[in-house]
Design an enzyme around this catalytic site. Structure first.
Site, PDB file in Angstrom:
ATOM      1  N   VAL A  60       0.802  -1.217   0.000  1.00 29.74           N
ATOM      2  CA  VAL A  60       0.000   0.000   0.000  1.00 29.74           C
ATOM      3  C   VAL A  60       0.841   1.276   0.000  1.00 29.74           C
ATOM      4  CG1 VAL A  60      -0.223   0.308   2.504  1.00 29.74           C
ATOM      5  CG2 VAL A  60      -2.128   0.937   1.010  1.00 29.74           C
ATOM      6  N   TYR A  61       2.120   1.199   0.288  1.00 24.73           N
ATOM      7  CA  TYR A  61       2.952   2.399   0.347  1.00 24.73           C
ATOM      8  C   TYR A  61       3.054   3.048  -1.030  1.00 24.73           C
ATOM      9  CZ  TYR A  61       4.639   0.882   4.988  1.00 24.73           C
ATOM     10  OH  TYR A  61       4.740   0.496   6.292  1.00 24.73           O
ATOM     11  N   SER A  62       2.571   4.280  -1.092  1.00 23.85           N
ATOM     12  CA  SER A  62       2.615   5.057  -2.335  1.00 23.85           C
ATOM     13  C   SER A  62       2.064   4.262  -3.516  1.00 23.85           C
ATOM     14  CB  SER A  62       4.040   5.545  -2.630  1.00 23.85           C
ATOM     15  OG  SER A  62       4.480   6.409  -1.615  1.00 23.85           O
ATOM     16  N   ASP A  63       0.953   3.576  -3.249  1.00 28.76           N
ATOM     17  CA  ASP A  63       0.237   2.856  -4.305  1.00 28.76           C
ATOM     18  C   ASP A  63       1.132   1.857  -5.031  1.00 28.76           C
ATOM     19  OD1 ASP A  63      -1.993   2.236  -5.900  1.00 28.76           O
ATOM     20  OD2 ASP A  63      -1.469   3.743  -7.413  1.00 28.76           O
ATOM     21  N   GLY A  64       1.983   1.166  -4.271  1.00 31.24           N
ATOM     22  CA  GLY A  64       2.839   0.144  -4.850  1.00 31.24           C
ATOM     23  C   GLY A  64       4.168   0.641  -5.367  1.00 31.24           C
TER      24      GLY A  64
END
Length: 326
Positions: A60-64
């Site tokens: 989920v970090y920065s949308d992958g």
């Protein structure tokens, strides 16, 4: 650099883990303060030079894009088998049904997507980012077991939950002969010590590795009480974590006092406190400025005295238990 076993496993990890939430495309996801790929790569390279072999990120970090940046950098700088890559699953990756959570469908989809972004055919540690109240724990644990048996993950871990939930998951896996969690990534620092009540004793008793996140309280332990940063002003989750009670201010001031007496940065004092807390394996550190990594490694040599520890801990008052942080 020191290396230790992760819990009761044979896996050796550096005494520090580099958290990679700060690396990602700023326009993607909910972290506008992240560093893009060009700015991130020097930190990943320097971490390797300092002997850090343990890297933690999440789908989920920065949308992958954190996984993509970390994966490409590690491929360029080091042999895959010389590093320990950890990632996490639970957060929403797309709208609509089955775009988040810990169902079998979600886990099987997200492990493949994470591997694709990381550019590897396995992760060393696959962790559930949060507890899923809407999925039976039996379904989650069996799916994680199958991920391990498929060779897509070497070990599994958990993060940010109540101790009873963690033990329920472990009991479920043990009862069925499935893979158990080997690590707990929990929230622990001088401003939030509620994990000392149940989770830390549980992990010590069960031989579970502890890799706490936010050991510096998102930087609040490293600067004056009223000093703000771009991240502290825009980090909505961080604002939720810290109620800024008077006792917290006193703790921050005690960190400054100890640091001043020793002539070292406050970050080293705050991190040294986490490092001495049993059964902590490897705190997850963030690095967005060159001195962040140097301070973290230097903290390994800082051995706080009993009087210093007592001084740092004395102002603390009980805080609301965060538990699953949902």
């Amino acid at each position: 650099m020191e290396y230790v076993k992760l819990g009761r496993t044979g896996l050796e990890v550096s005494r520090l883990c580099l958290g990679c939430m700060s690396y990602g495309i700023p326009e993607r996801g909910s972290h506008p303060w992240t560093l893009n790929e060009e700015m991130s790569r020097p930190f990943l390279k320097r971490a390797l030079e300092l002997g850090i072999n343990f890297f933690d990120t999440a789908n989920v970090y920065s949308d992958g894009t954190s996984e993509e940046i970390v994966g490409r950098a590690l491929q360029d700088y080091v042999r895959r088998d010389d590093v320990v890559i950890a990632t996490k699953v639970h957060g929403r990756m797309r709208p609509g049904p089955n775009g988040a959570g810990l169902s079998r469908k979600a886990i099987m989809t997200e492990i493949d997507q994470s591997l694709k972004r990381l550019g590897t055919d396995y992760v060393d540690l696959y962790q559930i980012h949060r507890w899923d109240n809407d999925t039976p724990i039996e379904e989650t644990m069996e799916a994680l077991h199958d991920v391990v048996k498929a060779g897509k993950a070497r070990y599994i871990g958990a993060s940010s939950m109540y101790a009873w939930q963690f033990m329920k998951a472990q009991h479920t896996a043990e009862k069925q002969g499935w893979t158990k969690f080997v690590s707990m990534q929990n929230y622990l620092n001088l401003l939030y010590r509620e994990e000392e009540r149940e989770m830390l004793p549980l992990c010590k008793e069960e031989g579970v590795g502890v890799i706490p996140w936010s050991p510096l309280a998102r930087g609040r332990l490293t600067r004056d009480w009223n000093e703000q940063t771009v991240r502290s002003e825009t980090d909505e989750f961080g604002k939720k974590l810290y109620g800024m009670v008077e006792a917290d201010r006193q703790v921050v001031e005690r960190v400054a006092e100890v640091a001043n007496r020793r002539g070292i940065p406050r970050a080293q004092v705050a991190l040294a406190w986490v490092l001495q807390k049993e059964p902590v394996t490897a705190p997850i550190i963030g690095a967005t400025k060159p001195h962040h990594l140097e301070d973290a490694v230097a903290a390994l040599a800082v051995k706080l005295t009993a009087d210093e520890i007592a001084s740092l801990e004395e102002p603390y008052v009980p805080h609301p238990v965060m538990g699953g942080l949902n």
